[in-house]
Design a protein around this motif. Sequence first.
Motif, PDB file in Angstrom:
ATOM      1  N   MET A 167       0.857  -1.195   0.000  1.00 60.53           N
ATOM      2  CA  MET A 167       0.000   0.000   0.000  1.00 60.53           C
ATOM      3  C   MET A 167       0.891   1.242   0.000  1.00 60.53           C
ATOM      4  SD  MET A 167      -3.350   0.661   2.332  1.00 60.53           S
ATOM      5  CE  MET A 167      -2.444   0.595   3.886  1.00 60.53           C
ATOM      6  N   GLN A 168       0.548   2.196  -0.840  1.00 60.02           N
ATOM      7  CA  GLN A 168       1.382   3.384  -1.023  1.00 60.02           C
ATOM      8  C   GLN A 168       0.529   4.643  -0.911  1.00 60.02           C
ATOM      9  OE1 GLN A 168       3.294   3.544  -4.825  1.00 60.02           O
ATOM     10  NE2 GLN A 168       4.861   5.000  -4.169  1.00 60.02           N
ATOM     11  N   LEU A 169       1.050   5.646  -0.199  1.00 61.36           N
ATOM     12  CA  LEU A 169       0.345   6.924  -0.054  1.00 61.36           C
ATOM     13  C   LEU A 169       0.950   7.935  -1.022  1.00 61.36           C
ATOM     14  CD1 LEU A 169      -0.962   8.584   3.097  1.00 61.36           C
ATOM     15  CD2 LEU A 169       0.536   9.937   1.624  1.00 61.36           C
ATOM     16  N   LYS A 170       0.086   8.655  -1.741  1.00 67.44           N
ATOM     17  CA  LYS A 170       0.535   9.677  -2.679  1.00 67.44           C
ATOM     18  C   LYS A 170      -0.267  10.955  -2.460  1.00 67.44           C
ATOM     19  CE  LYS A 170       1.531   6.312  -6.362  1.00 67.44           C
ATOM     20  NZ  LYS A 170       1.194   5.902  -7.751  1.00 67.44           N
ATOM     21  N   TRP A 171       0.441  12.087  -2.526  1.00 70.38           N
ATOM     22  CA  TRP A 171      -0.212  13.395  -2.501  1.00 70.38           C
ATOM     23  C   TRP A 171      -0.302  13.906  -3.934  1.00 70.38           C
ATOM     24  CZ3 TRP A 171      -2.042  15.371   2.060  1.00 70.38           C
ATOM     25  CH2 TRP A 171      -1.583  14.778   3.224  1.00 70.38           C
ATOM     26  N   LEU A 172      -1.496  14.300  -4.348  1.00 71.27           N
ATOM     27  CA  LEU A 172      -1.725  14.750  -5.714  1.00 71.27           C
ATOM     28  C   LEU A 172      -2.016  16.247  -5.721  1.00 71.27           C
ATOM     29  CD1 LEU A 172      -4.129  11.921  -6.981  1.00 71.27           C
ATOM     30  CD2 LEU A 172      -1.620  11.893  -6.826  1.00 71.27           C
ATOM     31  N   ASN A 173      -1.324  16.989  -6.585  1.00 72.96           N
ATOM     32  CA  ASN A 173      -1.597  18.422  -6.676  1.00 72.96           C
ATOM     33  C   ASN A 173      -2.532  18.768  -7.824  1.00 72.96           C
ATOM     34  OD1 ASN A 173       0.115  18.237  -8.893  1.00 72.96           O
ATOM     35  ND2 ASN A 173       1.856  19.148  -7.821  1.00 72.96           N
ATOM     36  N   SER A 174      -3.164  17.752  -8.412  1.00 67.97           N
ATOM     37  CA  SER A 174      -4.215  17.975  -9.393  1.00 67.97           C
ATOM     38  C   SER A 174      -4.979  16.683  -9.611  1.00 67.97           C
ATOM     39  CB  SER A 174      -3.639  18.452 -10.728  1.00 67.97           C
ATOM     40  OG  SER A 174      -4.679  18.532 -11.698  1.00 67.97           O
ATOM     41  N   LEU A 175      -6.263  16.806  -9.887  1.00 72.43           N
ATOM     42  CA  LEU A 175      -7.069  15.624 -10.165  1.00 72.43           C
ATOM     43  C   LEU A 175      -6.823  15.065 -11.566  1.00 72.43           C
ATOM     44  CD1 LEU A 175     -10.584  16.003  -8.528  1.00 72.43           C
ATOM     45  CD2 LEU A 175      -8.662  14.590  -7.856  1.00 72.43           C
ATOM     46  N   ILE A 176      -6.050  15.743 -12.383  1.00 70.05           N
ATOM     47  CA  ILE A 176      -5.704  15.145 -13.674  1.00 70.05           C
ATOM     48  C   ILE A 176      -4.809  13.927 -13.480  1.00 70.05           C
ATOM     49  CG2 ILE A 176      -5.927  17.327 -14.929  1.00 70.05           C
ATOM     50  CD1 ILE A 176      -2.865  17.486 -14.980  1.00 70.05           C
ATOM     51  N   GLN A 177      -4.295  13.737 -12.255  1.00 68.95           N
ATOM     52  CA  GLN A 177      -3.427  12.602 -11.974  1.00 68.95           C
ATOM     53  C   GLN A 177      -4.203  11.312 -11.684  1.00 68.95           C
ATOM     54  OE1 GLN A 177      -1.178  15.508  -9.209  1.00 68.95           O
ATOM     55  NE2 GLN A 177       0.315  13.902  -9.589  1.00 68.95           N
ATOM     56  N   VAL A 178      -5.528  11.405 -11.632  1.00 76.94           N
ATOM     57  CA  VAL A 178      -6.379  10.212 -11.521  1.00 76.94           C
ATOM     58  C   VAL A 178      -7.497  10.347 -12.544  1.00 76.94           C
ATOM     59  CG1 VAL A 178      -5.893   9.759  -9.101  1.00 76.94           C
ATOM     60  CG2 VAL A 178      -7.800  11.245  -9.701  1.00 76.94           C
ATOM     61  N   THR A 179      -8.042   9.226 -12.959  1.00 80.08           N
ATOM     62  CA  THR A 179      -9.138   9.265 -13.923  1.00 80.08           C
ATOM     63  C   THR A 179     -10.454   9.501 -13.200  1.00 80.08           C
ATOM     64  OG1 THR A 179      -9.642   6.896 -13.801  1.00 80.08           O
ATOM     65  CG2 THR A 179      -7.900   7.592 -15.351  1.00 80.08           C
ATOM     66  N   PRO A 180     -11.467  10.027 -13.902  1.00 81.56           N
ATOM     67  CA  PRO A 180     -12.787  10.157 -13.283  1.00 81.56           C
ATOM     68  C   PRO A 180     -13.317   8.829 -12.769  1.00 81.56           C
ATOM     69  CG  PRO A 180     -12.697  11.401 -15.331  1.00 81.56           C
ATOM     70  CD  PRO A 180     -11.425  10.607 -15.260  1.00 81.56           C
ATOM     71  N   GLN A 181     -13.048   7.742 -13.477  1.00 76.62           N
ATOM     72  CA  GLN A 181     -13.535   6.432 -13.053  1.00 76.62           C
ATOM     73  C   GLN A 181     -12.889   6.011 -11.729  1.00 76.62           C
ATOM     74  OE1 GLN A 181     -12.339   7.160 -16.111  1.00 76.62           O
ATOM     75  NE2 GLN A 181     -14.272   7.154 -17.281  1.00 76.62           N
ATOM     76  N   GLN A 182     -11.581   6.233 -11.608  1.00 74.95           N
ATOM     77  CA  GLN A 182     -10.892   5.877 -10.360  1.00 74.95           C
ATOM     78  C   GLN A 182     -11.438   6.678  -9.178  1.00 74.95           C
ATOM     79  OE1 GLN A 182      -6.913   6.754 -11.895  1.00 74.95           O
ATOM     80  NE2 GLN A 182      -6.272   4.655 -11.445  1.00 74.95           N
ATOM     81  N   TRP A 183     -11.560   7.983  -9.363  1.00 77.59           N
ATOM     82  CA  TRP A 183     -11.996   8.853  -8.271  1.00 77.59           C
ATOM     83  C   TRP A 183     -13.453   8.603  -7.901  1.00 77.59           C
ATOM     84  CZ3 TRP A 183      -9.301  12.249  -5.211  1.00 77.59           C
ATOM     85  CH2 TRP A 183     -10.052  13.133  -4.442  1.00 77.59           C
ATOM     86  N   ASP A 184     -14.320   8.606  -8.888  1.00 74.96           N
ATOM     87  CA  ASP A 184     -15.758   8.482  -8.607  1.00 74.96           C
ATOM     88  C   ASP A 184     -16.116   7.121  -8.038  1.00 74.96           C
ATOM     89  OD1 ASP A 184     -16.102  11.075  -9.457  1.00 74.96           O
ATOM     90  OD2 ASP A 184     -16.849  10.539 -11.450  1.00 74.96           O
ATOM     91  N   ALA A 185     -15.313   6.099  -8.310  1.00 78.42           N
ATOM     92  CA  ALA A 185     -15.568   4.784  -7.725  1.00 78.42           C
ATOM     93  C   ALA A 185     -15.467   4.815  -6.207  1.00 78.42           C
ATOM     94  CB  ALA A 185     -14.577   3.757  -8.288  1.00 78.42           C
ATOM     95  N   LEU A 186     -14.715   5.773  -5.673  1.00 77.77           N
ATOM     96  CA  LEU A 186     -14.554   5.887  -4.220  1.00 77.77           C
ATOM     97  C   LEU A 186     -15.694   6.664  -3.568  1.00 77.77           C
ATOM     98  CD1 LEU A 186     -10.748   6.824  -4.004  1.00 77.77           C
ATOM     99  CD2 LEU A 186     -11.793   4.568  -4.248  1.00 77.77           C
ATOM    100  N   PHE A 187     -16.204   7.670  -4.264  1.00 81.01           N
ATOM    101  CA  PHE A 187     -17.161   8.582  -3.652  1.00 81.01           C
ATOM    102  C   PHE A 187     -18.601   8.328  -4.091  1.00 81.01           C
ATOM    103  CE2 PHE A 187     -13.143  10.778  -3.270  1.00 81.01           C
ATOM    104  CZ  PHE A 187     -13.204  11.286  -1.980  1.00 81.01           C
TER     105      PHE A 187
END
Length: 389
Positions: free
Chosen positions: A1-21
């Motif tokens: 398991m790895q923790l990453k800090w992202l300074n923009s949402l372009i670094q994840v896809t809408p599918q990846q992000w929305d699957a969580l929320f």
Amino acid sequence: MQLKWLNSLIQVTPQQWDALFCNDDKNADNPFCRHAFLLALEQGGSVGAGGAKHHSGWYSQHLTLWQDDVLLAAVPGYIKSHSYGEYLFDWQIADAYRQYQLPYYPKWIAAIPFTPVTGPRLGVLSSNLTDSLLPHICAALKQRLGAQDFCSVQWLYNSAQLQQNLTGQGFLARHDVQFLWQNAGYRQFDDFLQQLDGRKRKQLRKERSRTAGFRIKTLHGNELSAAHWQAVIRCYQATYVKRSGHQGYISPQSFMALADTMPGNIVVFAAFAGASEDEMIAAALCFKSSDTLYGRYWGALIDAEHLHFELCYYQGIEYCISQGLRYFDAGAQGEHKLKRGFEPVLRYGSYLFADTPLSSAITAYFQQETAHLQAYRTAAMQALPYKKI
């Protein structure tokens, strides 16, 4: 398991992000946690992204947890250099830090920018992962707090359950009161009016009658033309200039990005001075989910108190009744909502500060504030305009 800090949402896809929320019944279509909403703020320059300096003082710093290439959890987060646009305000604490010559900024907040709406602040791929992943997330935040990367960690407008879980991780609990209209199965606006006492019912009808000279229209996102959007933005900016001396938090570019990516979530109640669509003089821009209407951005080119009540409250109530929506969340603050049938409800926040001579005073302040708000909410319930049974 790895923790990453992202300074923009372009670094994840809408599918990846929305699957969580968007993976549980309660929050499946909360519009403000969606990748499209947050990315529109970034790409339109309403918040800073990509590490670039930005005038807003909001800098994207989203916390994510990964298992190989699978995004397991995320928190929408921002580094702040001030306290504007948060609504669960901490000005008193910031002033105390200044008096003690202690640094208060930068701070990291888990929040939706300029949006005081309760919703998920921790997105997880599966709800059964929450208990195991939250300690990892809190440990990462505490590590950066200890390294003095920021002076405090704040979760704003999170759920009561998340606040409880964060309290178990050492965070201080804080509260606020907002006003929420609830649909009691009304079939038409008059059914709602009949639940009010006679004097309040008469007042609401009188207020509505004073807007009879305007043409009021409900426009869904897919019905809004480019000209409509320009008019909505003009109204929004004009009101902010008059009230605050600036053109508002949301840039025209962000509004247009929302128009492109989230038309199904957008509803505008607009007032026109005449028959032409070019004569929009006031607008209330709202978002909706499957059960809630959210009043977000108001603006007008004229000074019209009753037009504000009509577009920001009464049109929204009528819309909820006609569409079968259960709730109308008309935004932060506004005790005047009480007499229009909006009930006081508690909202939640969680805070962790670096250890300072003010630590015990902040704890006592939050406890006193909560007691005051609970007493206020009890008194406010008695001021509601509904008939006493």
